[in-house]
Write an enzyme that holds these catalytic residues in place. Sequence first.
Site, mmCIF file in Angstrom:
data_model
loop_
_atom_site.group_PDB
_atom_site.id
_atom_site.type_symbol
_atom_site.label_atom_id
_atom_site.label_comp_id
_atom_site.label_asym_id
_atom_site.label_seq_id
_atom_site.Cartn_x
_atom_site.Cartn_y
_atom_site.Cartn_z
ATOM 1 N N GLU C 65 0.816 -1.217 0.000
ATOM 2 C CA GLU C 65 0.000 0.000 0.000
ATOM 3 C C GLU C 65 0.845 1.261 0.000
ATOM 4 O O GLU C 65 0.521 2.233 -0.687
ATOM 5 C CB GLU C 65 -0.939 0.015 1.217
ATOM 6 C CG GLU C 65 -2.207 -0.804 1.061
ATOM 7 C CD GLU C 65 -2.014 -2.282 1.328
ATOM 8 O OE1 GLU C 65 -0.891 -2.675 1.741
ATOM 9 O OE2 GLU C 65 -2.962 -3.062 1.140
ATOM 10 N N HIS C 134 -12.050 -4.401 9.464
ATOM 11 C CA HIS C 134 -12.705 -4.152 8.169
ATOM 12 C C HIS C 134 -14.019 -3.398 8.324
ATOM 13 O O HIS C 134 -14.930 -3.567 7.514
ATOM 14 C CB HIS C 134 -12.991 -5.478 7.446
ATOM 15 C CG HIS C 134 -11.785 -6.235 6.982
ATOM 16 N ND1 HIS C 134 -10.985 -6.953 7.826
ATOM 17 C CD2 HIS C 134 -11.235 -6.388 5.745
ATOM 18 C CE1 HIS C 134 -10.003 -7.524 7.134
ATOM 19 N NE2 HIS C 134 -10.146 -7.197 5.874
HETATM 20 C C1 LIG Z 1 -2.584 -4.482 4.436
HETATM 21 C C2 LIG Z 1 -3.691 -5.219 3.768
HETATM 22 N N1 LIG Z 1 -3.913 -5.038 2.451
HETATM 23 C C3 LIG Z 1 -4.894 -5.700 1.810
HETATM 24 C C4 LIG Z 1 -5.711 -6.579 2.486
HETATM 25 C C5 LIG Z 1 -6.831 -7.314 1.768
HETATM 26 N N2 LIG Z 1 -6.508 -8.731 1.626
HETATM 27 C C6 LIG Z 1 -6.940 -9.652 2.488
HETATM 28 S S1 LIG Z 1 -6.342 -11.189 2.157
HETATM 29 C C7 LIG Z 1 -5.465 -10.612 0.833
HETATM 30 C C8 LIG Z 1 -4.605 -11.534 0.019
HETATM 31 C C9 LIG Z 1 -3.515 -12.071 0.854
HETATM 32 O O1 LIG Z 1 -2.715 -12.879 0.066
HETATM 33 P P1 LIG Z 1 -1.638 -13.837 0.743
HETATM 34 O O2 LIG Z 1 -0.804 -13.048 1.673
HETATM 35 O O3 LIG Z 1 -0.933 -14.551 -0.352
HETATM 36 O O4 LIG Z 1 -2.503 -14.843 1.619
HETATM 37 P P2 LIG Z 1 -3.550 -15.923 1.100
HETATM 38 O O5 LIG Z 1 -4.892 -15.271 1.081
HETATM 39 O O6 LIG Z 1 -3.129 -16.374 -0.227
HETATM 40 O O7 LIG Z 1 -3.490 -16.990 2.118
HETATM 41 C C10 LIG Z 1 -5.670 -9.253 0.667
HETATM 42 C C11 LIG Z 1 -5.068 -8.444 -0.398
HETATM 43 C C12 LIG Z 1 -5.473 -6.724 3.866
HETATM 44 N N3 LIG Z 1 -6.234 -7.527 4.605
HETATM 45 N N4 LIG Z 1 -4.463 -6.056 4.468
#
Ligand SMILES: Cc1ncc(C[n+]2csc(CCOP(=O)(O)OP(=O)(O)O)c2C)c(N)n1
Lengths: 340, 340, 329, 329
Positions: C65, C134
Amino acid sequence: MKRKKAQDKTRGERAEAGCEVDEDRALDFYRSMARVRKFEEAAAQYVREGSIPGFIHAYIGEEAVAVGVCGALEPGDYVTSTHRGHGHALSRGLSMKSVMAELWGKRDGTNLGRGGSMHIFDASRHFLGTNGIVAGGVPLAAGAAFAIRYKKTGQIAVSFVGDGGTNHGAFLETLNIAAAFDLPLVIVVENNLYATSTPYACVTKTQDIALRGTAVGMAAETVDGNDVEEVHATARKAVARARGGSRPSLLVCQTYRTVGHYEGEPVAGTYRTWEEVEAWKQKDPIINYKKRLIERYGATIAEQLDRIDEEAGQEVASAVEFSRNAPFCAPVEATEHVYG
Amino acid sequence: MKRKKAQDKTRGERAEAGCEVDEDRALDFYRSMARVRKFEEAAAQYVREGSIPGFIHAYIGEEAVAVGVCGALEPGDYVTSTHRGHGHALSRGLSMKSVMAELWGKRDGTNLGRGGSMHIFDASRHFLGTNGIVAGGVPLAAGAAFAIRYKKTGQIAVSFVGDGGTNHGAFLETLNIAAAFDLPLVIVVENNLYATSTPYACVTKTQDIALRGTAVGMAAETVDGNDVEEVHATARKAVARARGGSRPSLLVCQTYRTVGHYEGEPVAGTYRTWEEVEAWKQKDPIINYKKRLIERYGATIAEQLDRIDEEAGQEVASAVEFSRNAPFCAPVEATEHVYG
Amino acid sequence: MFTDNDRQITGIQAIQEALAEEMRRDPNVVVFGEGIGERGGCFGQTKGLWNECGPERLIDTPISELAFTGMGIGASMAGLRPVIDLMYIEFMMDAAGQVVHQAAKVRYMSGGQFHCPLVLVAAIGRYNNAGPHHSGCYYPMFMHVPGLIVVVPSSARDLKGLLKSSIRSDDPVLFLEHKSLFSKKMAVPEGEFLTPLGQANVCRVGTDASIVAIGQMVEYSLAAATSLAKNGIEVEVIDPRTLVPLDEETVVRSVQKTRRLLVIDEAHETCNAAAEIATRVIEKAFDYLDAPIVRLSGAKVHVPYAPPMEQFVAPSPERIEQTVKELVA
Amino acid sequence: MFTDNDRQITGIQAIQEALAEEMRRDPNVVVFGEGIGERGGCFGQTKGLWNECGPERLIDTPISELAFTGMGIGASMAGLRPVIDLMYIEFMMDAAGQVVHQAAKVRYMSGGQFHCPLVLVAAIGRYNNAGPHHSGCYYPMFMHVPGLIVVVPSSARDLKGLLKSSIRSDDPVLFLEHKSLFSKKMAVPEGEFLTPLGQANVCRVGTDASIVAIGQMVEYSLAAATSLAKNGIEVEVIDPRTLVPLDEETVVRSVQKTRRLLVIDEAHETCNAAAEIATRVIEKAFDYLDAPIVRLSGAKVHVPYAPPMEQFVAPSPERIEQTVKELVA
Ligand SMILES: Cc1ncc(C[n+]2csc(CCOP(=O)(O)OP(=O)(O)O)c2C)c(N)n1
Ligand SMILES: Cc1ncc(C[n+]2csc(CCOP(=O)(O)OP(=O)(O)O)c2C)c(N)n1
Ligand SMILES: [Mg+2]
Ligand SMILES: [Mg+2]
């Protein structure tokens, strides 16, 4: 590429490595470095004296980085700088008078005296600001690089950042994005071994900053940041990668500030030893370049170099005179240039 | 260490690599994975049905990571988790009833129903929370590791993070600090190839996440995250490094979620192909482990494994029953547990 | 202004339309964000744009971000008009350094040499038990920062009209979308229209008390107003729409008429938008007030997960109704 | 309470003493920050501690605000009481994600299972032309976030007494030090003392109007009050000292007596602490007010560099004096 000290190279090796430039260029480099040095010496003096308000971080000892890199750029290229940014500003062709007047907080400053040392902007030079936030300029440069590529303008963007800044999320996140997005960007690390009083070696396990570029798939090189020709030669390659192939690079320049972190901080004796400072003063980028040019072109050039020194001093003196006499903005002008 | 697929290894090679565990341990691993799987299947169902409020990110397909890593820990070790954290919570010994009740928002939840899926805490298990902020738990774990070393308690800390999280400053900055400060920390990357819909390969130039550890001087290994024994064996080494020598490690586990990002998202057909999902289902960590144990110990063990499946199903059913009937906190209790 | 038989579309469709129209109009508009490319965004906000705009203009970012927000700022300084989608406002905290010190300051510091024409989009508010990471509003934190425009629409029509105006703004805009609007169908006129920034909307005219309500609180207030009307109490309901700049004049005029003011803000109470609005009215119209200004706010606690507690922490139509009754008593 | 012949020490010395005493008292107190080790901190705040505490307890960090703040939070959850020195409050923006979503929320989300006993220390305010990245206040942004205690001392005595109380707090505290206090010598009693959180200080008793002033504005208000007294106007000057929790009672009591209120806050006007204080007084003591509450704030612009402009953007003793005269006229 492992760093090799400038003095280790023979002249033939330098030429072969594409480091050596022609005489005109060499004089340009020398002039640019001398201007920065004289500027910083004067600025520091007027901070001490109290006629420049606020505080400054002088670039003394690191001039070869800004000059070497900026010498590889076209006028339209974007640059973001740091809290130690006067050298970048001058090397990008900002008016010395305007930069000095900005330090004095005057209306004739680059940006009306509203910013001072850490907030020097010049839209006409595509200079996106010195910056009071460590690593704050790195994402901005990536954004400019994005815009450039999007608009297919053929420009590139360059971001200067300190060794300390390489531990900040703004740098680390951007490094990955620049590589992933193939941005026409050159990130130049000025590794002067310290972030304020903190040795880089105390807050990192390995000190090879270039590895961070490699780890995210970016071209990365380390050079002697006190050798303007070596910096320049490597910067040219990085600039070519960016301009030609829209490929980013990380260019780590090993250097040292032979002054305090900010003007007023003791040069040595607290977190740095006098021996260390003295050893680096032996590697002074300007003095050594002068020596090298004399070796290379013979004693005749010495006179030219002396004249350059003198002219730089005069230019700075007149910038000081100009700044001292320039008016401030009216207090109420503080409310301009902001919405809401 | 380059990843080598589990199925590529012979049994002898596995034993040699220190992967193979004894039968009791194997049954434990199987049980732990089965419990997580059944839990997630039920939770997903009750989210669809609407009786669990809010949304969840199921861990289906990735169970071997949590089970393999947590199997290498002592009860006092600290763990931070992610938005996809039920598997971590259960593998750390949190009460299944309490975790399920937390998802239902009930007073008997691990933390009174105040947090739900992304905010499961259990102080008695040193479980520092699942986390709604990507990479948000990584610095917390580093802090716990710092406290441990400071107090010389002999514990260690583990942080789970997704591939997507490895592009966030919280991860990148902490990685450097953990190495520089010699923290007793294991950072476990669950590389399931996607961050929500975004393939890791689209937002990175190189996909070898372990390089990021190497670049900052940290021990880093990549393993087949669908092979519980390989995960476990490597985790044990990392844990030993942390506990014995206060040296951090980065452990990258290659895995895949065979369900949508959150419950309700289509499993495939949008950003993932059905072929890809099917191929990974063939590598299902639980089904394959069952097969392997039957190969290894003969058909007699099949019955035990079936019983484990059944027991896990029953345990989940009773956790659901418990949660469904548990009371909510009174509305006004929302004002408790905060200062000012 | 608009006819009654406007078509009904969802808040998300309104956002999609605004983006599509502006991206068509101005090739400098690009969108940065996580999953806003082919997938169409976490809430569907960029759905339907992919074929037309493709990966050149819909840039799927890593979860960085701070960096991609900073990139948007740099791109805006270099001539683009980026829309930066931060998904939930919570994630803007990780970009706060760039938002506060670069986006908000560049025009000021540079003496007007550089502008930051960009829009930071994020979803706000309690909605369906998303839990404490959230469900926040947090706009008051950013209202405090000079140089940022803060927009909080309360209808699909305003989502569209204000987003278009925001994209055309030469200053950085925080465009904050209450999640309750996303799937609700509401009247939105066909074709292009702009809603000006800095202009409040008087949603209902009344004489007995003024309500200034923000975001979802507008809907709640209108519900309370309908119910109050049955008891003969006529409240005026004002939606500021843009919190910075604030249309003080409309609020003050209303208070001068009704002499009573209730400000309703889902954001946590301390230093919220309601406090600012109340203070401005004190500064400008104290002598018109027949009763203390009343503020109804989100509780001074985070938004908990469990439905009964989640409901408890924000004003409800019932509480609004009750409060008005006490105010006019 | 304290004698007149208290010794005079600087604000920085007061901070040093508080840290030294608390670190001696409780081995769980550690300090994280850039250059706070052997160097003694960017302002000298940890000078003199090195010999006693060494690198184990004075942890020099890299420039990784997000990570080391998060580390402090994790360490606090695991039993330490970290003091996290962020140098200038501006740099806390880069740590905002951890401050807002972890530190402020952990106790709440976990249902009281975990606490975050930590202190976030940062310097605030205009001082000697530090320019727009080193001159802000920004506390209102963090006052908005439930779970954070916000302390803004205005004297060396309070710097010491409040820092000690903050270190002993089981909830996270933002401890914000106005730079103007650092090198000024002020009376501080010898030996150990605590100043309680949540208790305002009535710095001057008066009858004609109440001033609530924050940080450096306390000094300015006292100067104005002295000058006003020569004109026969007696103002009461209240320093809230902790903005969250706010000692409403002391403020309300004063307003009930003087019937006039001026709130002075160096922070930018919109949604600032003054707005919150004004609104609380409206809510609690509207009927006592004989005149509109007046707010004097930092301008709604960033703090510029040039001395004349820098001076212009914050209230001055002269403006305070003039405003009081108008208020009591
Ligand atoms: C700082 C932040 N940015 C965006 C999000 C929204 N978000 C929630 S899960 C996710 C994807 C996370 O990907 P990863 O770290 O690969 O974990 P996975 O879901 O694949 O287990 C996002 C972008 C968030 N929760 N926190
Ligand atoms: C985000 C942020 N954190 C901390 C600071 C305070 N600060 C100013 S300069 C500096 C040291 C920077 O070190 P480095 O990046 O190596 O640059 P150098 O001063 O050595 O040129 C620090 C910590 C800052 N300006 N911004
Ligand atoms: Mg440095
Ligand atoms: Mg993933």
